[in-house]
Design a protein around this motif. Sequence first.
Motif, mmCIF file in Angstrom:
data_model
loop_
_atom_site.group_PDB
_atom_site.id
_atom_site.type_symbol
_atom_site.label_atom_id
_atom_site.label_comp_id
_atom_site.label_asym_id
_atom_site.label_seq_id
_atom_site.Cartn_x
_atom_site.Cartn_y
_atom_site.Cartn_z
ATOM 1 N N THR A 52 0.807 -1.294 -0.058
ATOM 2 C CA THR A 52 0.029 0.022 0.014
ATOM 3 C C THR A 52 0.986 1.289 -0.036
ATOM 4 N N ALA A 105 -4.471 6.734 0.908
ATOM 5 C CA ALA A 105 -4.011 5.539 0.764
ATOM 6 C C ALA A 105 -4.402 4.686 -0.440
ATOM 7 N N GLN A 106 -3.751 4.232 -1.054
ATOM 8 C CA GLN A 106 -3.778 3.144 -2.214
ATOM 9 C C GLN A 106 -3.493 1.779 -2.021
ATOM 10 N N GLY A 107 -4.171 0.837 -2.553
ATOM 11 C CA GLY A 107 -3.665 -0.654 -2.477
ATOM 12 C C GLY A 107 -4.858 -1.476 -3.452
ATOM 13 N N LEU A 113 -5.868 -1.151 7.118
ATOM 14 C CA LEU A 113 -5.390 -0.097 6.336
ATOM 15 C C LEU A 113 -6.033 1.139 7.162
#
Length: 200
Positions: free
Chosen positions: A35, A166-168, A185
């Motif tokens: 992430t 956030a990115q995942g 997360l």
Amino acid sequence: MYLPQKIGRLLTLLTISLAVLTACVSVEDSQVLRTTVVTSGDLSQLPPSAMTYSWHPTLQKIFVDPRLDKQQVQQHMQDTLKKVLLTKGYRWVEDTQLADFQVGFGVAMGTQMSDEQILAAAGLVPGLSNQGVDPKKYDKGSVLISLFKPTAIVGQSSEMVWRVLAQGFANIKDMDEVKTRFDGLIDEMLSALPVTHAVQ
């Protein structure tokens, strides 16, 4: 001596082959499991005695694939935020006049919102790369959490203090895994938020 050397070379080749295969799997897994998180703002602008919060009146945005129920995603986001914030001593209140700060959030999937659109809307973007990830199995998702000062005057927009984006990647065909990773997360995203005096 010849036979042991041949067996030794064969074992060495097998070991190298296994190591390469393991490396390939671990690289793919690390690509999917990684992430990227970016933050902006200053948490010290929150009142030192802050203990209560309410939802921001307009920043509760959900842009997800039609396979997911937007209402369920929003409810899960609220429930997860309440749970994580409670561990730090913050209590949710419905009445915004009783809140020390406001919490806004957004959830967007890559199929519904590009990085360029996220940057335009949120002012920042982690820029997580899709390279090496199977798009047929994994979906790129973005989560935004923003903290605002309480609204001083009814009808006036509140001032943002801090935000984290956030990115995942997630396989939405396995929702149990998605929820587990999602909850972790949110906990990671709010790790910089100080614990209240109530639990110190």
